[in-house]
Write a protein that holds these residues in place. Structure first.
Motif, short mmCIF file in Angstrom:
data_model
loop_
_atom_site.label_atom_id
_atom_site.label_comp_id
_atom_site.label_asym_id
_atom_site.label_seq_id
_atom_site.Cartn_x
_atom_site.Cartn_y
_atom_site.Cartn_z
N THR A 326 0.87 -1.23 0.02
CA THR A 326 -0.09 0.10 0.06
C THR A 326 0.70 1.12 0.03
OG1 THR A 326 -0.19 -0.06 2.37
CG2 THR A 326 -2.04 -1.31 1.26
N LEU A 327 1.63 1.43 -1.09
CA LEU A 327 2.66 2.50 -1.18
C LEU A 327 1.98 3.91 -0.87
CD1 LEU A 327 4.71 1.64 -4.23
CD2 LEU A 327 5.54 1.38 -1.63
N GLY A 328 0.53 3.91 -1.46
CA GLY A 328 -0.12 5.12 -1.56
C GLY A 328 -0.23 5.84 -0.06
N CYS A 329 -0.19 5.03 1.09
CA CYS A 329 -0.22 5.27 2.28
C CYS A 329 1.04 6.49 2.65
CB CYS A 329 -0.32 4.22 3.15
SG CYS A 329 -1.86 3.44 3.21
N ALA A 330 2.03 6.42 2.04
CA ALA A 330 3.20 7.27 2.32
C ALA A 330 3.21 8.38 1.42
CB ALA A 330 4.60 6.14 2.02
N LYS A 331 2.34 8.64 0.56
CA LYS A 331 2.20 10.00 -0.29
C LYS A 331 2.46 11.24 0.74
CE LYS A 331 -0.65 12.82 -3.02
NZ LYS A 331 -2.18 13.26 -3.25
N LYS A 336 2.25 4.52 8.25
CA LYS A 336 2.00 4.28 9.47
C LYS A 336 2.27 2.71 10.07
CE LYS A 336 -1.40 7.68 10.28
NZ LYS A 336 -0.71 8.52 11.16
N TYR A 337 2.48 1.74 9.12
CA TYR A 337 2.51 0.41 9.51
C TYR A 337 3.91 -0.35 9.05
CZ TYR A 337 -2.22 1.02 10.94
OH TYR A 337 -3.24 1.48 11.40
N ASP A 338 4.20 0.06 7.64
CA ASP A 338 5.12 -0.59 6.79
C ASP A 338 6.23 0.18 6.54
OD1 ASP A 338 3.66 -2.63 6.51
OD2 ASP A 338 2.96 -2.22 4.31
N PRO A 339 7.73 -0.14 6.75
CA PRO A 339 8.85 0.63 6.65
C PRO A 339 9.04 1.43 5.44
CG PRO A 339 9.42 -1.32 6.61
CD PRO A 339 7.91 -1.71 6.97
N ILE A 340 7.82 1.89 4.87
CA ILE A 340 8.10 2.87 3.56
C ILE A 340 7.89 4.37 3.96
CG2 ILE A 340 7.03 3.10 1.26
CD1 ILE A 340 8.13 0.63 1.61
N TYR A 341 8.84 4.90 3.74
CA TYR A 341 8.87 6.61 4.08
C TYR A 341 8.42 7.46 2.96
CZ TYR A 341 11.62 4.13 7.57
OH TYR A 341 11.61 3.31 8.56
N GLN A 342 7.91 8.51 3.46
CA GLN A 342 7.67 9.56 2.36
C GLN A 342 8.68 9.88 1.26
OE1 GLN A 342 6.50 13.53 3.66
NE2 GLN A 342 5.01 13.71 2.16
N LYS A 343 9.65 9.74 1.67
CA LYS A 343 10.74 10.05 0.76
C LYS A 343 11.01 8.88 -0.27
CE LYS A 343 16.05 10.99 0.08
NZ LYS A 343 17.13 11.10 1.03
N ASP A 344 10.75 7.60 0.05
CA ASP A 344 10.79 6.43 -0.71
C ASP A 344 9.47 6.60 -1.65
OD1 ASP A 344 12.52 4.95 0.68
OD2 ASP A 344 11.15 4.10 2.02
N TYR A 345 8.45 7.23 -1.40
CA TYR A 345 7.17 7.50 -2.15
C TYR A 345 7.80 8.32 -3.29
CZ TYR A 345 2.61 8.12 -3.99
OH TYR A 345 1.67 8.08 -4.82
N PHE A 346 8.38 9.37 -2.94
CA PHE A 346 8.48 10.57 -4.03
C PHE A 346 10.00 9.97 -4.70
CE2 PHE A 346 5.61 13.02 -1.80
CZ PHE A 346 4.78 13.41 -2.69
N GLN A 347 10.62 9.18 -4.32
CA GLN A 347 11.91 8.55 -5.07
C GLN A 347 11.34 7.79 -6.29
OE1 GLN A 347 15.67 8.83 -2.28
NE2 GLN A 347 14.33 6.79 -2.09
N LEU A 348 9.90 7.11 -5.97
CA LEU A 348 9.41 6.31 -7.02
C LEU A 348 8.69 7.05 -7.96
CD1 LEU A 348 8.17 3.39 -4.65
CD2 LEU A 348 9.79 3.14 -6.64
N ALA A 496 14.69 6.55 -6.97
CA ALA A 496 15.44 5.46 -6.17
C ALA A 496 14.09 4.65 -5.68
CB ALA A 496 15.99 5.98 -5.06
N THR A 497 14.41 3.51 -5.30
CA THR A 497 13.44 2.35 -4.67
C THR A 497 13.79 2.27 -3.34
OG1 THR A 497 15.12 0.77 -5.19
CG2 THR A 497 13.48 1.04 -6.89
N PRO A 498 12.52 1.84 -2.34
CA PRO A 498 12.55 1.94 -1.03
C PRO A 498 13.75 0.75 -0.53
CG PRO A 498 10.29 1.52 -1.88
CD PRO A 498 11.25 1.41 -3.11
N ALA A 499 14.40 1.43 0.52
CA ALA A 499 15.44 1.04 1.11
C ALA A 499 15.34 -0.41 1.86
CB ALA A 499 16.28 1.72 2.09
#
Length: 799
Positions: A326-331, A336-348, A496-499
């Motif tokens: 659910t990448l959209g949650c990091a826009k 809030k749950y997965d280690p996907i950060y807002q920076k990850d989202y905008f790098q994608l 870039a892609t999520p770390a």
């Protein structure tokens, strides 16, 4: 990955709460502890730094949190005794208890699980879905004669551990009808049923599977499911919802499934077909995957805002379709749950931000030759026009403006009128642009050049176009948007892609093609799992991971983790052959089981997670239409081409704001095309598709819902198209060379349900037929019977 040795008490507790651990996916923490923390704790103590309370983070190992040793000892201790976590979750004081009183508290069993975890030293493990799948050991089972291959052994091992036997195989008629509907979406003819049931052994089954996999209709059936994920539609969406031409992308998908295009290439062409070396027109057509976003055509909009919305949709779709996240949650903030950060989202986001949306011409060979001639002529005219334009705008526009009368400018805008009072040299750039447009529209020599060009272009017509993505010559700068607001630009980011996932190999300035390679990389822990899980979902009604769009921390654990990893590794090892994995599944005993409900499993496994039987599934909306067209012998089996317009109830197209949305009902063969070719307006989709839960095409749909409403029965009874199907079926029945009405009823059952009627069923329909007086009114009487058969639950269900 560190595996935890479980105490006997922990195992007993896990078993009693129905959460038997899966050591293949990490043991006690992943299967027992993390679901509790994710549900109750991560919102306030998870990845999102802005929402984090008490500066406490529980989604990662303590050693990685950056807290001081003293703080960590206070929070975790070396056991439950003295641990601040355990004290808070087990406190009887509402002011002290965690989670806070306004949220659901932990159960006694959940508190005990956390206590056991803390007693072991609070060991963490990497999330199972973020670890690349390894080849599992195929289990040894007692009932080896039932197991036709590894799939069956994985399933049977779970069943035997619970003391459950698998179901017997489905009867031959049910089995062959299931196979046809699952592989090509069209029910078998009575002759095809007869051919299989005359000798329904493994050899005949395997031959039927291979024949259906080779059918051109296979690509239609499985391509339609992919189009759900690609949010395919024939219109732009929003309130205007203007028409678009993108059906060549739909046909590309059908062909890709039919030719069994390797999945890595299937993904590569859709994400970045235009960036492949010497990209062909067909590979560029594939990028329509990224053009299925909506387009807002309303007046007064900020076009940049909705361009950005389209890019956002591409990022979200990439996460949902290929990664199951659910990448959209990091826009707007860190997830809030997965280690996907807002920076990850905008790098994608940056991968897609450097593109233009264009139309690609797809001329026939004859049209291509005509276009060469035409464009050569235009290339001769255009320099003359441009030279004239430059001279006229330099020498003629001033005198022209001076000579204008009040009558000629009566309807002009204020800015244009204000410019006329000024010398040409004092016009602003905006005023000059407005007046140049007026001048050129009125200048007969210039218009002669334009007409000459238009006349050349008119010499060839009917050239198909489709919407594609194309890389810009000058890439845009990508900024992180503060709280997701495109007007509030934050730090500049690069692609870039999520770390948390596997690293991206290759270019220092990665492109969409690099993103595609990253998605299909062999060390990607998600794409293969997510893909085979959806194949399984399409053949059983539910995935091995039930939350097929969420393989993150909040997602469900796989019911058969070893089998999931086996299929994922097979998928990779077989070069991404989609047909190969589907074939292995449908050849299994697990797939071929009867779907009949077993009351003895109501308490052990009421939702059939252990797969002690097949699942009974209602057909998709398009397949219900296909089944009716097949039964009535009306189906036009042509593959591909522009979308068509079967009958639609009056008034549907009056919704929305656009005057461009029309529904001119198709005539001739187009009236009887498969359901997947029905023109899909986003604002006003065909009512028979909506009532049977077709997705809205606004966002990627990875699993269709299945409702059960009175409107469905009313549609099958009264919708104009289904009345026509019933009338055609009645004609087919009455024109068949049968000696009696009893034989005709047998024939009708075989045409609609692939089987003969039971005696009581035949008696009911005989009574219905008699009341309608078939001798005097044969068409009316048999139409009543046909409408009844097309409305049966069994007719619209895959057993």
């Amino acid at each position: 990955m560190r595996l935890v040795t479980l105490s006997r008490k922990a195992l007993l507790l896990a078993a009693c709460v129905g959460l038997a651990p899966s050591l293949a996916h990490g043991g006690f923490y992943n299967t027992q502890v993390k679901p509790i923390l994710s549900q109750h704790c991560f919102t306030c103590h998870g990845p999102d730094a802005k929402q984090r309370k008490g500066d406490l983070r529980l989604d990662i190992a303590p050693a990685d949190s950056g807290d001081s040793p003293e703080r960590l000892k206070e929070v975790f201790s070396s056991s439950r005794h003295g641990s601040a976590i355990f004290d808070r979750v087990s406190s009887a004081d509402p002011e002290e208890r965690m989670p806070p009183v306004e949220k659901p508290g932990l159960s006694t069993a959940e508190i005990e699980i956390l206590g056991l975890w803390l007693d072991q030293g609070a060991p963490y493990e990497k999330h199972w879905a973020f670890v690349p799948p390894e080849w599992p050991e195929v289990p040894t089972v007692t009932g080896a004669e039932w197991a036709r291959g590894p799939i069956d052994r994985f399933v049977l091992a779970r069943l035997e551990s619970k003391g459950i036997a698998p179901s017997p195989p489905a009867d031959p008629v049910t089995a062959i009808r299931r196979l046809y509907l699952d592989l090509i979406g069209i029910p078998p003819s009575p002759e095809e049923v007869e051919a299989f049931t005359s000798a329904p052994d493994d050899t005949a089954w395997e031959a039927a599977v291979d024949a259906l996999l080779a059918s051109p209709h296979f690509g239609e059936r499985w391509g339609r499911r992919w189009l759900d994920q690609a949010r395919y539609a024939d219109s732009n969406g929003y309130s205007i919802d203007g028409p678009r031409t993108i059906w060549p992308y739909r046909d590309w998908v059908i062909n890709a499934f039919n030719e069994d295009k390797p999945f890595d290439q299937f993904v590569r062409e859709q994400i970045a077909g235009d960036l492949l070396p010497d990209a062909t027109a067909t590979q560029k057509v594939a990028t329509g995957f990224n053009r299925n976003t909506m387009i807002n055509q309303e007046g007064g909009i900020d076009k940049e805002e909705f361009r950005i919305e389209a890019v956002v949709d591409r990022v979200n779709t990439t996460g949902s379709v290929f990664l199951g996240l659910t990448l959209g949650c990091a826009k707007c903030h860190d997830h809030k749950y997965d280690p996907i950060y807002q920076k990850d989202y905008f790098q994608l986001f940056a991968f897609y931000n450097g593109d233009d949306e264009v139309d690609l011409e797809l001329p026939t060979p004859e049209q291509a030759e005509q276009l060469k001639t035409i464009r050569a002529a235009i290339d001769t005219i255009r320099p003359q026009r441009d030279a004239y334009k430059e001279a006229a705008l330099r020498d003629k526009i001033g005198p022209w403006a001076t000579a204008l009368t009040e009558e000629q400018t009566r309807d002009w805008g204020l800015k244009e009128k204000a410019a006329l009072a000024l010398p040409v040299a004092e016009w602003t750039a905006e005023q000059r642009g407005l007046l140049e447009k007026r001048f050129l529209a009125a200048d007969a020599e210039f218009q002669a050049f334009e007409k000459a060009i238009a006349d050349e272009n008119a010499k060839v017509s009917g050239v198909n176009k489709t919407m594609v993505l194309e890389r810009r010559t000058e890439p845009r700068v990508t900024n992180l948007f503060i709280q997701g607001d495109f007007t509030r630009k934050g730090d500049i980011v690069s692609p870039a892609t999520p770390a948390v996932l596997h690293p991206m190999e290759g270019s220092a300035a990665p492109t969409r093609l690099d993103l595609a390679e990253w998605l299909v990389a062999r060390n990607n822990p998600l794409t293969a799992r997510v893909t085979v899980n959806r194949f399984w979902q399409d053949l059983f009604g539910r995935g091995i991971v039930e939350t097929e769009n969420d393989f993150g921390y909040q997602g469900a654990l796989p019911t058969h983790p070893e089998m999931l990893d086996y299929l994922a590794n097979q998928f990779i090892a077989r070069g991404g052959s989609m047909k190969s994995i589907i074939r292995e599944i449908v050849l299994s005993s697990t797939y071929r089981q009867a779907s009949r409900v077993r009351p003895e499993l109501d308490t052990i496994d009421p939702r059939n997670y252990l797969l002690a039987r097949q699942n009974r599934v209602r057909l998709d909306a398009e397949l219900i239409r296909d089944a009716a067209l097949t039964a009535s012998a009306q189906l036009d089996r042509r593959i591909g081409g522009p979308s068509v317009f079967p009958p639609l109830p009056d008034g549907v197209m009056k919704l929305g704001q656009s005057d461009n949305r029309v529904w001119e009902t198709s005539t001739g063969p187009d009236r009887f095309r498969r359901g997947m070719y029905t023109y899909f307006w986003r604002a006003t989709p065909h009512s028979s598709l909506v009532v049977f839960d077709a997705p809205d095409a606004l966002v990627a749909c990875t699993r269709r819902t299945r409702s059960n409403t009175p409107l469905q029965a009313l549609t099958l009874l009264n919708d104009q198209a289904y009345v026509e199907h019933a009338q055609a079926l009645a004609r087919r029945i009455t024109e068949a060379p049968m000696a009696s009405d009893g034989e005709r009823l047998d024939f009708a059952f075989r045409v609609c349900l692939s089987r003969a009627p039971a005696e009581n069923e035949k008696a009911i329909l005989s009574d219905l037929l008699a009341k309608a007086d078939p001798a005097q009114h044969p068409e009316k009487a048999w139409t009543m019977v046909a409408r009844t058969l097309l409305n049966l639950d069994e007719f619209i269900t895959r057993e």
